[in-house]
Design an enzyme around this catalytic site. Structure first.
Site, PDB file in Angstrom:
ATOM      1  N   HIS A  11       0.897  -1.315  -0.080  1.00 21.97           N
ATOM      2  CA  HIS A  11       0.135   0.025   0.213  1.00 21.97           C
ATOM      3  C   HIS A  11       0.916   1.238   0.006  1.00 21.97           C
ATOM      4  CE1 HIS A  11      -3.638  -2.427   1.052  1.00 21.97           C
ATOM      5  NE2 HIS A  11      -2.859  -3.138   1.563  1.00 21.97           N
ATOM      6  N   CYS A  12       0.219   2.437  -0.325  1.00 20.75           N
ATOM      7  CA  CYS A  12       0.824   3.530  -0.392  1.00 20.75           C
ATOM      8  C   CYS A  12       1.342   4.101   1.240  1.00 20.75           C
ATOM      9  CB  CYS A  12       0.150   4.774  -1.000  1.00 20.75           C
ATOM     10  SG  CYS A  12       0.383   4.577  -2.874  1.00 20.75           S
ATOM     11  N   PRO A  13       2.602   4.549   1.176  1.00 17.59           N
ATOM     12  CA  PRO A  13       3.672   4.921   0.611  1.00 17.59           C
ATOM     13  C   PRO A  13       4.657   3.656   0.181  1.00 17.59           C
ATOM     14  CG  PRO A  13       4.252   5.681   2.796  1.00 17.59           C
ATOM     15  CD  PRO A  13       2.808   4.919   2.642  1.00 17.59           C
ATOM     16  N   MET A  14       4.370   2.495   1.043  1.00 16.68           N
ATOM     17  CA  MET A  14       5.454   1.323   0.895  1.00 16.68           C
ATOM     18  C   MET A  14       5.689   1.003  -0.620  1.00 16.68           C
ATOM     19  SD  MET A  14       6.265   1.314   3.896  1.00 16.68           S
ATOM     20  CE  MET A  14       7.623  -0.095   3.687  1.00 16.68           C
TER      21      MET A  14
END
Ligand SMILES: [Zn+2]
Lengths: 74, 269
Positions: A11-14
């Site tokens: 998922h963002c920001p990963m």
């Protein structure tokens, strides 16, 4: 050299964190193909990569609907 | 250095920063920082450096936690009253980030122990509340060629400067400690608790900038603020040729312990 990274489970920001870590290992001129899902990651990863000085060469939908490939040059 | 999956997540907001990135986080993780004083300034410094993943944090303080400390020394909790401050701080740091190696010195920094202790660190943070130790930190760091951050708070005011070898030192600006009892410390004059956080976090940011090499440090500058007007001022300074410790002909080549104000020794509250 060309490398591949799949962040479709992230998922963002990963998504971009993982992309950045991978790019960090590469040499200048190397290509990283990053698989992302449509939506936020598809918008954020190319934008962040461009902002941080990487070259986004192409964004294309893969054979799997909803999964995209972002081609980034270090 | 290879970060684990958990470390990648923990430090993701640093890794995302273009100026920090993976390389900058590695530098932070390899950093060794000594915090002198686990009080009002040392508390936020220790918290933010621990959160940032600074590899080794040394903390030196000879005091135990007093109830009157809790108004501003946010690393100590009510249950820590009477516990040595360095132990209380170490417990919180380890809970916040088990990656950090914490080294504690339950003693006062003195002319005797300063050179040896400072020698093990990349950067020193002055989080003390008395002039004798501030000058001792300055002289010990200048003589050893160590960078440090000076910080001071009183009432509603705070000031800080960063020194790296070759730039103005604390003594370039303030020649010598005031006579004992001439200037009140915050134990007598009072201090608005939150300004400890305001100044301490500036010092912590300077440490992280130094470790990563990002931006411009507060060198050859003195930053001061007043929380009543919330005005910040930065005065430009420069190294003084006549400075007794960093000037061309230094007269201070050995460390000295200045007399402490009597109230600082006797009173806790
Ligand atoms: Zn000086």
């Amino acid at each position: 050299m060309t490398y591949n990274l799949d962040v479709t489970k992230e998922h963002c920001p990963m998504t971009f964190v993982k992309t950045k870590i991978e790019l960090n290992k590469l040499r200048k001129g190397d290509i990283l193909n990053v698989k992302v899902i449509a939506g936020e990651p598809l918008e954020n990863v190319p934008r962040s990569a461009t902002e941080q000085g990487f070259n986004v060469l192409s964004v294309t939908e893969t054979a799997t609907p909803g999964i995209y490939n972002i081609e980034i040059e270090k | 250095m290879n970060f684990t999956e958990d470390q990648i997540i923990r430090y993701s907001r640093h890794i995302l920063l273009q100026d920090v990135g993976v390389d900058g986080q590695e530098k932070i993780s390899k950093g060794k920082v000594l915090i002198v004083g686990a009080g009002g300034l040392g508390a936020p410094v220790a918290f933010y450096l621990a959160a940032a993943g600074v590899g080794t944090i040394g903390i030196i303080d000879g005091d135990v936690v007093d109830l009157s400390n809790l108004q501003r020394q946010i690393i100590h909790f009510t249950q820590d009253v009477d516990k040595p401050k360095v132990l209380s701080a170490k417990e919180k740091i380890s809970q916040l980030n088990p990656d950090v190696n914490v080294i504690t010195y339950q003693t006062l920094l003195s002319s005797e122990n300063a050179p040896e202790i400072i020698n093990d660190y990349d950067f020193v943070v002055d989080g003390t509340d008395n002039f004798p130790v501030k000058f001792l930190i300055n002289d010990a760091c200048v003589i050893a060629g160590k960078p440090f951050s000076h910080g001071g708070i009183l009432r509603f005011d705070g000031q800080t400067l960063t020194h790296v070898p070759g730039t103005a030192c604390y003594r370039c600006l303030f020649h010598a400690p005031p006579p004992p009892n001439a200037v009140p410390t915050c134990s007598q004059a009072g201090v608005l608790g939150a300004i400890a956080g305001m100044l301490g976090t500036i010092q912590a940011a300077e440490v992280l900038k130094y470790l990563t090499g990002v931006g411009e440090l507060l060198t050859n500058k003195l930053l001061s603020f007043n929380a009543k007007t919330m005005e910040f001022r930065t005065i430009k300074t420069k190294r003084s040729e006549k400075c007794p410790v960093c000037g061309s002909n230094p007269t201070i080549t050995q460390l000295v312990d200045y007399a402490q104000a009597a109230c600082e020794i006797k009173t806790k509250r």
